[in-house]
Every structure is written in structure tokens, then in C-alpha cells.
Design an enzyme around this catalytic site. Structure first.
Site, PDB file in Angstrom:
ATOM      1  N   ARG A 233       0.845  -1.188   0.000  1.00  0.00           N
ATOM      2  CA  ARG A 233       0.000   0.000   0.000  1.00  0.00           C
ATOM      3  C   ARG A 233       0.879   1.236   0.000  1.00  0.00           C
ATOM      4  O   ARG A 233       1.871   1.308   0.728  1.00  0.00           O
ATOM      5  CB  ARG A 233      -0.937   0.016   1.216  1.00  0.00           C
ATOM      6  N   GLU A 262      -2.042   7.588  -5.363  1.00  0.00           N
ATOM      7  CA  GLU A 262      -2.304   6.927  -6.643  1.00  0.00           C
ATOM      8  C   GLU A 262      -3.752   7.024  -7.107  1.00  0.00           C
ATOM      9  O   GLU A 262      -4.049   6.783  -8.281  1.00  0.00           O
ATOM     10  CB  GLU A 262      -1.918   5.452  -6.565  1.00  0.00           C
TER      11      GLU A 262
END
Length: 327
Positions: A233, A262
Site C-alpha cells: 500500500r 495513486e
């Protein structure tokens, strides 16, 4: 049962049409779920979401008002879900905790090998008829100390591969895996792992306790020229601190399949647009940085497992059964 599937790509639609239960009726929306798009869930029984969909309290409130009582995550991570709010509202949440650990593990090792042996550079050189070896020097993985932060299913699959290379494994997790210990891995506290490892690979979930696990302070503990890999992550890494580490040569190699900002970048074709994220653009200027767009999970086997498990979770809800993957 009618399901609104958000952040849908062509491969999602193909996969769910091939492997999901015919008892489920999916509608596909290429937009991500957030406060602006939540109205699309009107008239559905459940929503199916991915890693960058917004399932914060306001969105969950809106879903509840539209009659949604089930959120089926087609991913392992759930840091994008306000679980306390979901529980308060009575919205059930299920995920896909293990779809193909080997898919992510193999991508992790591919990034290590590519960065080390500079395969991405060599590929471009040869296409330009440049066969010089200057600047392509790598190192043997055999005998190197690899630090794995997290030894769940993905971390364990990564460990098995690296043991085959003859690496020394040092690990950190809340609980030790007896099989890995038997195979020769050592468990230690996080600080000692940072000090000893030549390569550090992150395989833990994003929680308040692990957010920015890699930061300015932890980077100081690491070896000069350390290789850092993150296929877990993005929020595990303080990107600005990592950029400083690259500039100071503390980080010798950086491989990222995830990025903390992201959500506005990955899973979309932005080749005809200007990217305003200056931090991300700065990362791309370093020759020793390799970034892929959250594709570590992306294999045929993983997609099949994701679809089948998600389908099972939704059917369990429709039949008023508890799914074994509910949060």
C-alpha cells in the site's frame, strides 16, 4: 441481485462475465465510487469496489440512504473503508483476502531483479544498438540479506522465492510463521531489520500504526544504498522522505507498484494529459526508480479468484449467510 461495480475496466467486465455467478446481475461503471458518483448506486442491492474507491463515512451514509446494505471489495486491502461507520449503519463489508499471493510475490521479485540487473535500461540500450555494459553492473542476490515486513500469504510466498535464490531472510510481523522459521528465516524487531537488510520489501496492510512506516527516521537506520520495494500500500511510505533518501544516496534502488496518492493516477490512461502531481513527477526523474501502476496482482489466476470470491461473498449476502471473508 443487482450489483453496481465501480472502477470497472474492460478486464473486470470480461472476468466477471466469465467467472462470476449467473445469479448476479452486474452493471459496470468506469468511474470510481466517491461522493460525486455515489448516486449511480441508486436502485442496486450492493456495490462492488476496488482499492481506490472512496468508502468514507459520507459515502457510506449516501449508500445507506439508497438502500445499499452490502459492500463487496474485490481486493484484500480495506484501508479505504470506514468500517466503524459501516458497522453502525449495518452495511456488511466483505473482501478477497487471498486471491493469488504468488502473483504479487512474483512481481515483487521481478522488480528486485529488474532494478538490480537494470533490465529496463538494458532493453532500451539494445534497441538503440548500444551493447556497452557500462552502468549496468548489478549484484548477486545469493547471500544477500532480504528484509520482509509482513509475512502473511504474500510475504510468505515472496520468502519462498527468495529462499530459492539463497538469500538470508530477516522478517518482522506481529506473529511468527513457524514454517518460515523452519526454513531458516529469522524474526526480529523492525529497527534491527532496517539495520541489517540489503533489500527491504513491504508486505503489510496499511493501518494507523503502519502509515509512513518508511520515513526520515527509519531511513536513517538503513544501509547506504538499500533497495526498497513496495507492492503493498502506498501509504506505508512517506514519499517526500524517500525522495530525500534518493537524493542523498541512502536509497540505491526504489521499486514501487503503489503510491500514496495513486487514486488520481493509477488504472487510467493519462498519456495525453498533464500530470499535476509534482511529487510523483519528481520520482520519475531518478534513474534508479522503477514504478509500475498497481499491477502486481494482475494475473489470470488472480482475476479468476477475485471474481469467484467476490461472487461468493455477494451470494452469501443475498441468502442472508455470513461470508467467511467479512470484516
Amino acid at each position: 441481485m443487482k450489483v453496481a461495480l465501480f472502477s470497472a475496466k474492460k478486464y473486470d467486465q470480461q472476468s466477471f462475465q466469465q467467472w462470476a455467478s449467473a445469479r448476479l446481475e452486474f452493471s459496470y461503471f468506469d468511474t470510481k465510487l466517491d461522493a460525486n458518483s455515489v448516486g449511480l448506486a441508486q436502485g442496486f442491492d450492493a456495490v462492488c469496489c476496488f482499492v481506490n474507491d472512496d468508502l468514507s463515512a459520507p459515502v457510506l451514509d449516501a449508500l445507506y440512504q439508497q438502500g445499499i446494505r452490502m459492500v463487496a471489495l474485490r481486493c484484500a486491502g480495506f484501508n479505504n473503508v470506514d468500517l466503524d461507520k459501516a458497522k453502525t449503519l449495518g452495511i456488511r463489508v466483505a473482501r478477497v483476502p487471498a486471491y493469488s499471493p504468488e502473483a504479487v510475490a512474483e512481481h515483487t521479485v521481478a522488480m528486485i531483479l529488474c532494478l538490480n540487473r537494470k533490465l529496463h535500461k538494458a532493453y532500451n540500450r539494445v534497441r538503440d544498438d548500444n551493447f556497452a555494459l557500462d552502468g549496468l553492473l548489478g549484484f548477486n542476490l545469493h547471500g544477500k540479506t532480504i528484509g520482509l515486513v509482513g509475512t502473511g500469504k504474500i510475504g510468505k510466498a515472496t520468502a519462498r522465492i527468495l529462499l530459492g535464490f539463497g538469500c538470508r531472510l530477516v522478517c518482522h510481523d506481529l506473529s511468527q510463521d513457524p514454517e518460515l522459521v523452519q526454513l531458516g528465516a529469522s524474526y526480529m524487531n523492525l529497527e534491527d531489520l532496517f539495520v541489517q537488510a540489503d533489500v527491504i520489501s513491504l508486505h503489510c496492510p496499511l493501518t494507523p500504526q503502519t502509515a509512513h512506516l518508511v520515513n526520515e527516521s527509519s531511513l536513517l537506520l538503513m544501509k547506504d544504498g538499500v533497495m526498497l520495494i513496495n507492492t503493498s500500500r502506498g501509504g506505508l511510505v512517506d514519499t517526500k522522505a524517500v525522495i530525500k533518501g534518493l537524493k542523498s544516496r541512502k536509497i540505491g534502488y526504489l521499486g514501487l507498484d503503489v503510491y500514496e496518492q495513486e487514486a488520481d493516477l493509477f488504472f487510467r490512461d493519462l498519456s495525453e494529459q498533464l500530470i499535476d502531481d509534482e511529487v510523483f513527477k519528481r520520482l520519475l526523474t531518478f534513474p534508479n526508480v522503477l514504478i509500475t501502476g498497481h499491477q502486481a496482482f494482475f494475473t489470470q489466476e488472480a482475476l479468476q479468484q477475485i471474481c469467484q470470491t467476490t461472487s461468493d461473498n455477494l451470494l452469501a449476502f443475498s441468502e442472508n449467510r455470513l461470508a467467511g471473508t467479512e470484516l
